[in-house]
Design a protein around this motif. Structure first.
Motif, PDB file in Angstrom:
ATOM      1  N   PRO A   1      -3.131  -9.906 -12.177  1.00 26.97           N
ATOM      2  CA  PRO A   1      -1.751  -9.189 -12.084  1.00 26.97           C
ATOM      3  C   PRO A   1      -1.635  -7.586 -12.229  1.00 26.97           C
ATOM      4  N   GLN A   2      -2.506  -7.488 -13.269  1.00 23.52           N
ATOM      5  CA  GLN A   2      -2.628  -5.957 -13.809  1.00 23.52           C
ATOM      6  C   GLN A   2      -3.532  -5.117 -12.903  1.00 23.52           C
ATOM      7  N   LYS A   3      -4.193  -5.796 -11.828  1.00 22.31           N
ATOM      8  CA  LYS A   3      -5.092  -4.920 -10.990  1.00 22.31           C
ATOM      9  C   LYS A   3      -4.437  -4.923  -9.796  1.00 22.31           C
ATOM     10  N   VAL A   4      -3.344  -5.702  -9.244  1.00 20.93           N
ATOM     11  CA  VAL A   4      -2.713  -5.686  -8.191  1.00 20.93           C
ATOM     12  C   VAL A   4      -2.248  -4.130  -7.649  1.00 20.93           C
ATOM     13  N   ASP A   5      -2.420  -4.019  -6.316  1.00 19.08           N
ATOM     14  CA  ASP A   5      -2.219  -2.601  -5.898  1.00 19.08           C
ATOM     15  C   ASP A   5      -1.428  -3.148  -4.492  1.00 19.08           C
ATOM     16  N   ARG A   6       0.164  -2.997  -4.655  1.00 15.19           N
ATOM     17  CA  ARG A   6       0.982  -3.234  -3.708  1.00 15.19           C
ATOM     18  C   ARG A   6       0.683  -2.803  -2.487  1.00 15.19           C
ATOM     19  N   ASP A   7       0.193  -1.383  -2.440  1.00 15.15           N
ATOM     20  CA  ASP A   7      -0.178  -0.975  -1.139  1.00 15.15           C
ATOM     21  C   ASP A   7      -1.351  -1.387  -0.322  1.00 15.15           C
ATOM     22  N   ARG A   8      -2.298  -2.157  -1.284  1.00 12.14           N
ATOM     23  CA  ARG A   8      -3.391  -2.629  -0.723  1.00 12.14           C
ATOM     24  C   ARG A   8      -3.430  -4.485  -0.570  1.00 12.14           C
ATOM     25  N   VAL A   9      -2.383  -4.771  -0.544  1.00 12.72           N
ATOM     26  CA  VAL A   9      -2.256  -6.260  -0.439  1.00 12.72           C
ATOM     27  C   VAL A   9      -2.374  -6.758   1.043  1.00 12.72           C
ATOM     28  N   VAL A  10      -3.517  -7.190   1.247  1.00 13.87           N
ATOM     29  CA  VAL A  10      -3.869  -7.661   2.790  1.00 13.87           C
ATOM     30  C   VAL A  10      -4.160  -8.991   2.915  1.00 13.87           C
ATOM     31  N   ALA A  11      -4.996  -9.388   1.894  1.00 17.32           N
ATOM     32  CA  ALA A  11      -5.484 -10.853   2.020  1.00 17.32           C
ATOM     33  C   ALA A  11      -4.799 -11.837   0.990  1.00 17.32           C
ATOM     34  N   LEU A  12      -4.757 -13.005   0.995  1.00 19.35           N
ATOM     35  CA  LEU A  12      -4.025 -13.617   0.093  1.00 19.35           C
ATOM     36  C   LEU A  12      -4.735 -13.559  -1.342  1.00 19.35           C
ATOM     37  N   THR A  13      -5.873 -13.274  -1.593  1.00 17.97           N
ATOM     38  CA  THR A  13      -6.446 -13.120  -2.701  1.00 17.97           C
ATOM     39  C   THR A  13      -5.988 -11.639  -3.259  1.00 17.97           C
ATOM     40  N   ASP A  14      -5.596 -10.860  -2.534  1.00 21.72           N
ATOM     41  CA  ASP A  14      -5.121  -9.447  -3.152  1.00 21.72           C
ATOM     42  C   ASP A  14      -3.730  -9.693  -3.690  1.00 21.72           C
ATOM     43  N   LEU A  15      -3.159 -10.791  -3.685  1.00 20.89           N
ATOM     44  CA  LEU A  15      -2.090 -11.249  -4.450  1.00 20.89           C
ATOM     45  C   LEU A  15      -2.255 -11.551  -5.810  1.00 20.89           C
TER      46      LEU A  15
END
Length: 110
Positions: free
Chosen positions: A3-17
């Protein structure tokens, strides 16, 4: 993903969540969820019930925590580790008079 590495602007794939790795992404795909946007408005308890039903296996209840984390994230909340939702899940399930069945879980509206 952590969660600390998630960039909301780069959430494209499920594994980006947040909290979603390859295994959880596979579970989401079993539920017909291919894109993060498809999580908007979904009930994590119903998702869990559907996953258990689809696989014929009673999954660890922590899967509900993961589902809460991603549905909340897609609703605009900050990314949180899945265990941040454990107490909420336990409290919600304790409100049921008996051990919840899959039908009970799918009926919980959040």
């Amino acid at each position: 993903m952590n969660p600390q590495k998630v960039d909301r602007d780069r959430v494209v794939a499920l594994t980006d969540l947040p909290n979603i790795g390859p295994a959880s992404a596979k579970d989401l795909r079993l539920l017909g969820i291919e894109q993060p946007a498809q999580l908007a408005g979904r009930c994590p308890y119903a998702m869990y019930a559907a996953l258990c039903d689809q696989t014929g296996v009673q999954h660890d209840p922590c899967v509900i925590d993961v589902f809460i984390s991603v549905t909340r994230f897609m609703a605009g909340e900050a990314a949180q580790p899945w265990w941040a939702y454990t107490e909420e899940r336990k409290h919600t399930l304790e409100q049921r008079p008996n051990q919840p069945t899959l039908n009970d879980l799918s009926a919980i509206n959040l």
